[in-house]
Design a protein around this motif. Structure first.
Motif, PDB file in Angstrom:
ATOM      1  N   ASP A  66      83.446 -53.140   5.068  1.00 36.70           N
ATOM      2  CA  ASP A  66      84.229 -51.931   5.329  1.00 36.70           C
ATOM      3  C   ASP A  66      85.105 -51.538   4.136  1.00 36.70           C
ATOM      4  O   ASP A  66      86.153 -50.925   4.279  1.00 36.70           O
ATOM      5  CB  ASP A  66      85.044 -52.055   6.617  1.00 36.70           C
ATOM      6  CG  ASP A  66      86.051 -53.186   6.584  1.00 36.70           C
ATOM      7  OD1 ASP A  66      85.934 -54.072   5.718  1.00 36.70           O
ATOM      8  OD2 ASP A  66      86.967 -53.178   7.417  1.00 36.70           O
ATOM      9  N   CYS A  67      84.629 -51.904   2.942  1.00 38.95           N
ATOM     10  CA  CYS A  67      85.198 -51.425   1.675  1.00 38.95           C
ATOM     11  C   CYS A  67      86.623 -51.903   1.401  1.00 38.95           C
ATOM     12  O   CYS A  67      87.494 -51.130   1.003  1.00 38.95           O
ATOM     13  CB  CYS A  67      85.138 -49.904   1.599  1.00 38.95           C
ATOM     14  SG  CYS A  67      83.460 -49.254   1.706  1.00 38.95           S
ATOM     15  N   GLN A  68      86.848 -53.189   1.598  1.00 37.96           N
ATOM     16  CA  GLN A  68      88.119 -53.794   1.220  1.00 37.96           C
ATOM     17  C   GLN A  68      87.859 -54.893   0.198  1.00 37.96           C
ATOM     18  O   GLN A  68      86.891 -55.636   0.313  1.00 37.96           O
ATOM     19  CB  GLN A  68      88.837 -54.381   2.439  1.00 37.96           C
ATOM     20  CG  GLN A  68      89.309 -53.316   3.394  1.00 37.96           C
ATOM     21  CD  GLN A  68      90.269 -53.877   4.413  1.00 37.96           C
ATOM     22  OE1 GLN A  68      90.732 -55.008   4.331  1.00 37.96           O
ATOM     23  NE2 GLN A  68      90.580 -53.075   5.403  1.00 37.96           N
TER      24      GLN A  68
ATOM     25  N   CYS B 254      92.852 -55.109   0.187  1.00 33.19           N
ATOM     26  CA  CYS B 254      93.246 -53.740  -0.135  1.00 33.19           C
ATOM     27  C   CYS B 254      92.025 -52.834  -0.037  1.00 33.19           C
ATOM     28  O   CYS B 254      90.929 -53.212  -0.454  1.00 33.19           O
ATOM     29  CB  CYS B 254      93.805 -53.656  -1.558  1.00 33.19           C
ATOM     30  SG  CYS B 254      95.331 -54.567  -1.793  1.00 33.19           S
ATOM     31  N   SER B 255      92.236 -51.666   0.491  1.00 30.74           N
ATOM     32  CA  SER B 255      91.155 -50.699   0.626  1.00 30.74           C
ATOM     33  C   SER B 255      90.679 -50.233  -0.742  1.00 30.74           C
ATOM     34  O   SER B 255      91.470 -49.999  -1.651  1.00 30.74           O
ATOM     35  CB  SER B 255      91.634 -49.496   1.438  1.00 30.74           C
ATOM     36  OG  SER B 255      90.613 -48.527   1.506  1.00 30.74           O
TER      37      SER B 255
ATOM     38  N   CYS C 292      81.492 -46.701  -0.971  1.00 31.93           N
ATOM     39  CA  CYS C 292      82.898 -46.694  -0.532  1.00 31.93           C
ATOM     40  C   CYS C 292      83.611 -45.441  -1.020  1.00 31.93           C
ATOM     41  O   CYS C 292      84.718 -45.502  -1.580  1.00 31.93           O
ATOM     42  CB  CYS C 292      83.627 -47.943  -1.027  1.00 31.93           C
ATOM     43  SG  CYS C 292      82.989 -49.468  -0.330  1.00 31.93           S
TER      44      CYS C 292
ATOM     45  N   GLN D 185      97.164 -49.168   0.468  1.00 35.69           N
ATOM     46  CA  GLN D 185      96.605 -49.536   1.760  1.00 35.69           C
ATOM     47  C   GLN D 185      96.149 -50.991   1.778  1.00 35.69           C
ATOM     48  O   GLN D 185      94.974 -51.300   1.956  1.00 35.69           O
ATOM     49  CB  GLN D 185      95.468 -48.598   2.144  1.00 35.69           C
ATOM     50  CG  GLN D 185      95.904 -47.175   2.349  1.00 35.69           C
ATOM     51  CD  GLN D 185      94.764 -46.270   2.764  1.00 35.69           C
ATOM     52  OE1 GLN D 185      93.604 -46.601   2.618  1.00 35.69           O
ATOM     53  NE2 GLN D 185      95.092 -45.116   3.297  1.00 35.69           N
ATOM     54  N   CYS D 186      97.091 -51.881   1.588  1.00 36.61           N
ATOM     55  CA  CYS D 186      96.816 -53.316   1.584  1.00 36.61           C
ATOM     56  C   CYS D 186      97.440 -53.979   2.806  1.00 36.61           C
ATOM     57  O   CYS D 186      98.370 -53.443   3.396  1.00 36.61           O
ATOM     58  CB  CYS D 186      97.404 -53.977   0.335  1.00 36.61           C
ATOM     59  SG  CYS D 186      96.691 -53.382  -1.203  1.00 36.61           S
TER      60      CYS D 186
ATOM     61  N   GLY E 221      95.174 -43.528  -0.726  1.00 36.68           N
ATOM     62  CA  GLY E 221      94.496 -44.819  -0.770  1.00 36.68           C
ATOM     63  C   GLY E 221      94.271 -45.402  -2.093  1.00 36.68           C
ATOM     64  O   GLY E 221      94.449 -45.079  -3.141  1.00 36.68           O
TER      65      GLY E 221
END
Length: 108
Positions: free
Chosen positions: A50-52, A64-65, A87, A19-20, A108
């Protein structure tokens, strides 16, 4: 030759699972600007609220998540709760949130 093609597909699918996203940087840019308008220096790394996990180079900004989302669990009996501080998700019973539910897979 077919084996090489298959290997490329397998590697691509694995990388997509992360999830990048990627943003190409303009040649005259002074750094990377995030979604909040904050300018980050080239060759820097940071974590968003938001945890990236993000990084900046002269060519691109990539984020990336850091979150693995639960996808395969009993959705009738259980619910997932997101914890922004860590996260992470926790999947618990709706009737008794003190009881964890079994999760079979994450994305993820």
């Amino acid at each position: 030759m077919q084996m090489l093609g298959l290997l490329i597909i397998v590697v691509s699918v694995t990388l997509c699972d992360a999830q990048c996203w990627l943003k190409i940087i303009e040649s005259d840019a002074q750094g990377c600007t995030d979604e909040n308008g904050v300018l980050h220096e080239f060759n820097s790394k940071w974590t968003t609220k938001d945890c990236q996990s993000c990084s900046c180079s002269k060519e691109r900004m990539q984020c990336c998540s850091l979150v693995s989302s639960p996808v395969d669990y009993d959705k009738e009996k259980c619910e997932s709760i997101f914890y922004e501080e860590t996260c992470s998700y926790k999947v618990v019973e709706k009737a008794d949130p003190s009881k964890l539910c079994e999760v079979h897979s994450y994305v993820g």
